[in-house]
Design a protein around this motif. Sequence first.
Motif, mmCIF file in Angstrom:
data_model
loop_
_atom_site.group_PDB
_atom_site.id
_atom_site.type_symbol
_atom_site.label_atom_id
_atom_site.label_comp_id
_atom_site.label_asym_id
_atom_site.label_seq_id
_atom_site.Cartn_x
_atom_site.Cartn_y
_atom_site.Cartn_z
ATOM 1 N N GLY A 20 0.814 -1.201 0.000
ATOM 2 C CA GLY A 20 0.000 0.000 0.000
ATOM 3 C C GLY A 20 0.856 1.263 0.000
ATOM 4 N N ALA A 21 0.191 2.397 -0.187
ATOM 5 C CA ALA A 21 0.915 3.668 -0.290
ATOM 6 C C ALA A 21 1.715 3.974 0.967
ATOM 7 C CB ALA A 21 -0.081 4.793 -0.575
ATOM 8 N N SER A 22 1.158 3.661 2.136
ATOM 9 C CA SER A 22 1.874 3.970 3.376
ATOM 10 C C SER A 22 3.162 3.160 3.485
ATOM 11 C CB SER A 22 0.983 3.708 4.594
ATOM 12 O OG SER A 22 0.666 2.327 4.707
ATOM 13 N N LEU A 23 3.168 1.933 2.973
ATOM 14 C CA LEU A 23 4.367 1.101 3.028
ATOM 15 C C LEU A 23 5.419 1.592 2.033
ATOM 16 C CD1 LEU A 23 5.973 -1.298 4.033
ATOM 17 C CD2 LEU A 23 4.666 -2.775 2.492
ATOM 18 N N THR A 24 5.004 1.883 0.817
ATOM 19 C CA THR A 24 5.975 2.357 -0.169
ATOM 20 C C THR A 24 6.560 3.706 0.244
ATOM 21 O OG1 THR A 24 4.169 3.281 -1.511
ATOM 22 C CG2 THR A 24 4.932 1.080 -2.069
ATOM 23 N N ASP A 25 5.740 4.578 0.828
ATOM 24 C CA ASP A 25 6.243 5.871 1.304
ATOM 25 C C ASP A 25 7.242 5.677 2.440
ATOM 26 O OD1 ASP A 25 4.639 7.112 -0.533
ATOM 27 O OD2 ASP A 25 3.126 7.784 0.896
ATOM 28 N N PHE A 26 6.934 4.758 3.358
ATOM 29 C CA PHE A 26 7.820 4.493 4.481
ATOM 30 C C PHE A 26 9.173 3.977 3.994
ATOM 31 C CE2 PHE A 26 9.551 1.373 7.500
ATOM 32 C CZ PHE A 26 9.746 2.196 8.608
ATOM 33 N N VAL A 27 9.156 3.063 3.053
ATOM 34 C CA VAL A 27 10.397 2.502 2.531
ATOM 35 C C VAL A 27 11.224 3.584 1.837
ATOM 36 C CG1 VAL A 27 11.344 0.906 0.817
ATOM 37 C CG2 VAL A 27 9.524 0.148 2.359
ATOM 38 N N ALA A 28 10.549 4.465 1.090
ATOM 39 C CA ALA A 28 11.263 5.543 0.403
ATOM 40 C C ALA A 28 11.924 6.492 1.404
ATOM 41 C CB ALA A 28 10.304 6.306 -0.499
ATOM 42 N N ARG A 29 11.222 6.807 2.490
ATOM 43 C CA ARG A 29 11.799 7.697 3.504
ATOM 44 C C ARG A 29 12.993 7.044 4.186
ATOM 45 N NH1 ARG A 29 6.360 8.343 4.872
ATOM 46 N NH2 ARG A 29 6.681 7.161 6.807
ATOM 47 N N GLN A 30 12.873 5.748 4.472
ATOM 48 C CA GLN A 30 13.985 5.032 5.100
ATOM 49 C C GLN A 30 15.208 5.008 4.195
ATOM 50 O OE1 GLN A 30 12.866 4.984 8.374
ATOM 51 N NE2 GLN A 30 13.778 2.948 8.519
ATOM 52 N N ALA A 31 14.994 4.784 2.911
ATOM 53 C CA ALA A 31 16.104 4.734 1.966
ATOM 54 C C ALA A 31 16.787 6.095 1.850
ATOM 55 C CB ALA A 31 15.608 4.273 0.596
ATOM 56 N N ALA A 32 15.995 7.171 1.853
ATOM 57 C CA ALA A 32 16.557 8.515 1.734
ATOM 58 C C ALA A 32 17.392 8.885 2.953
ATOM 59 C CB ALA A 32 15.431 9.529 1.540
ATOM 60 N N ALA A 33 17.037 8.342 4.120
ATOM 61 C CA ALA A 33 17.742 8.678 5.362
ATOM 62 C C ALA A 33 18.936 7.778 5.629
ATOM 63 C CB ALA A 33 16.765 8.600 6.535
ATOM 64 N N GLY A 88 19.931 -9.001 1.671
ATOM 65 C CA GLY A 88 20.894 -8.537 0.684
ATOM 66 C C GLY A 88 20.266 -8.335 -0.674
ATOM 67 N N LYS A 89 19.998 -9.456 -1.372
ATOM 68 C CA LYS A 89 19.455 -9.374 -2.733
ATOM 69 C C LYS A 89 18.208 -10.239 -2.917
ATOM 70 C CE LYS A 89 23.332 -10.803 -4.507
ATOM 71 N NZ LYS A 89 24.368 -11.232 -5.486
ATOM 72 N N ALA A 90 17.723 -10.878 -1.866
ATOM 73 C CA ALA A 90 16.637 -11.844 -2.023
ATOM 74 C C ALA A 90 15.258 -11.203 -2.067
ATOM 75 C CB ALA A 90 16.685 -12.861 -0.880
ATOM 76 N N PHE A 91 15.058 -10.122 -1.306
ATOM 77 C CA PHE A 91 13.733 -9.520 -1.186
ATOM 78 C C PHE A 91 13.802 -8.001 -1.303
ATOM 79 C CE2 PHE A 91 13.594 -13.397 1.416
ATOM 80 C CZ PHE A 91 12.526 -14.059 0.820
ATOM 81 N N PRO A 92 12.754 -7.387 -1.854
ATOM 82 C CA PRO A 92 12.653 -5.936 -1.740
ATOM 83 C C PRO A 92 12.330 -5.571 -0.292
ATOM 84 C CG PRO A 92 10.642 -6.826 -2.687
ATOM 85 C CD PRO A 92 11.606 -7.980 -2.555
ATOM 86 N N THR A 93 12.636 -4.356 0.127
ATOM 87 C CA THR A 93 12.365 -3.961 1.505
ATOM 88 C C THR A 93 10.875 -4.055 1.821
ATOM 89 O OG1 THR A 93 14.256 -2.451 1.426
ATOM 90 C CG2 THR A 93 12.683 -2.119 3.204
#
Length: 394
Positions: free
Chosen positions: A213-226, A242-247
């Motif tokens: 959902g949007a809240s999960l994708t937004d959360f992952v994007a914020r974590q990656a930016a930080a 490592g390479k097995a799963f997306p966040t």
Amino acid sequence: MSTRVEGSTAPGFASLADVLSASFTGRDGMGAALCVRVAGETVADLWGGTADVRDRSPWTEETTSVVFSCTKGLTSILAARLVQDGLLDYQAPVHAYWPEFAAAGKAAITVADLLAHRSGLSAPRDLLSVEDVIDWDTVTGLLAAQKPLWTPGEGHAYHALTHGWLAGEVIRLVTGKTVGRYFDELIATPLHSDAWIGLPPSERHRVAHLRAGASLTDFVARQAAARPAGKVDWSDRALTLGKAFPTELVDGEKGFNDPRIQAAEVPGAGGIASARALATIWSSTVVETDGVRLLDADTVGEAIRPQAEGNPVFGGPPPFSRWGMGFQLPSLAREYLGPASFGHDGAGGQVAFADVTHQVGFAFLTNLMEAGPDHRATSIVNELRRILRRSSRI
């Protein structure tokens, strides 16, 4: 347009259907199911919405879904049963059952450490692929050889995926059976429950398609930016390996939508079940259910003694979960019904637990994965608590 909720409730529990129905508001394409048992009897068995947004197929009575970390609760039930049967000791060193595990300074790690996220093996130092993940010996061999990420016993951090292989390998070595086979023989088959750790090919067509959902994708994007450049984020590595799963754990046909992952035994997050099956399993840990009682009162009491809580080694925002012997205990992060509850939630909104005092088995599953303040299951649990108080069951 409101989503129609199918199924049934016992007298006095009809409002659970209303709360479940409200959870669909503003969430197009969501599917979900709820099952609650009290004193062994089913008081709510409900489902609705969309199982697969790609073809708009409905979530039906037969739909199952990936339960993510609710699987850790199932694996912890298996470990508790081995303790009850005198085959496993929480305080014994892991290497007493798994000799290779003593490598790289891990000789003092106990089974309790392993189950309570204290082993220092929350993530692999090596980057793993999907091909690695679906090979049991590859992952367990790597973890047995790995040096801990911190001094074992001096802190905890959530073993998001590695927990399942660590506990599962101990279970395999004690029983001589894979964790999936032991789960089927001890739990799923006696309870006639649609639940698997390692999905049979014949059941693939029943599994809901997962979406972030949007809240999960937004959360992952914020974590990656930080995330600091050039520094390993061990909390993210615990999820991705490592390479097995997306966040987010799912991305189209990748991650836990991948048939290869669903067919493999991934006992930290890969279980697949119906809400009816999970509620029945958890009910049977606290009261005889459909002729089965999995754990006795003393075993439950030992298994839910707090083992880890508070600020984890790698930090993160509160509130923090509390852990028993693999079981998630009530906290501000997951309140459940009360202090006698124990179970495990799962990524994206899944919740499954038992309650000793009220003899409850509960499960809520959804294929629309959210992050942050997700109140879907919490609202249902709060309503169940209100119903039980009103009916003098509490």
